[in-house]
Scaffold this motif. Sequence first.
Motif, mmCIF file in Angstrom:
data_model
loop_
_atom_site.group_PDB
_atom_site.id
_atom_site.type_symbol
_atom_site.label_atom_id
_atom_site.label_comp_id
_atom_site.label_asym_id
_atom_site.label_seq_id
_atom_site.Cartn_x
_atom_site.Cartn_y
_atom_site.Cartn_z
ATOM 1 N N UNK A 268 1.557 -1.480 -0.053
ATOM 2 C CA UNK A 268 -0.098 0.033 -0.072
ATOM 3 C C UNK A 268 0.629 1.277 -0.103
ATOM 4 N N UNK A 269 2.326 1.237 0.872
ATOM 5 C CA UNK A 269 3.089 2.470 0.651
ATOM 6 C C UNK A 269 3.740 2.897 -0.874
ATOM 7 N N UNK A 270 3.978 1.368 -1.117
ATOM 8 C CA UNK A 270 4.285 1.373 -2.250
ATOM 9 C C UNK A 270 3.637 1.892 -3.572
ATOM 10 N N UNK A 271 2.881 1.616 -3.216
ATOM 11 C CA UNK A 271 0.871 2.579 -4.685
ATOM 12 C C UNK A 271 1.485 4.099 -4.203
ATOM 13 N N UNK A 272 1.286 4.228 -2.863
ATOM 14 C CA UNK A 272 1.021 5.445 -2.764
ATOM 15 C C UNK A 272 2.564 6.410 -3.371
ATOM 16 N N UNK A 273 3.599 5.818 -2.766
ATOM 17 C CA UNK A 273 4.911 6.450 -2.989
ATOM 18 C C UNK A 273 4.889 6.390 -4.946
ATOM 19 N N UNK A 274 4.381 5.405 -5.640
ATOM 20 C CA UNK A 274 4.675 5.393 -7.433
ATOM 21 C C UNK A 274 3.862 6.599 -7.739
ATOM 22 N N UNK A 275 2.609 6.508 -7.294
ATOM 23 C CA UNK A 275 1.435 7.782 -7.398
ATOM 24 C C UNK A 275 2.308 9.103 -7.344
ATOM 25 N N UNK A 276 2.813 9.085 -6.832
ATOM 26 C CA UNK A 276 3.853 10.472 -6.328
ATOM 27 C C UNK A 276 4.235 10.876 -7.456
#
Length: 85
Positions: free
Chosen positions: A62-70
Amino acid sequence: MEAKQWTVQIYITEDGDDTRARAVLTTGETSTVIGRGVARRNPVDRPVPEIGDELAASRALEDLAIRLHDVAADDIIELAGPLRT
């Protein structure tokens, strides 16, 4: 069209009642994005390591997805719009 392959590796470590996970995304262009997640077992719960692994890994993803979106949002801001000369 050429297919691209991105790889996610999840690393899990346990220390007592704490489980930590690190999800590392590597793209074909050698870029990496890292997400992290933690799970803590309540002392009154039975020790079932798989649950801690699952929770920590899901939180890291989930954290990875947020960072990739950023990263994508930053690229859009920097590169979108008319070509500047």
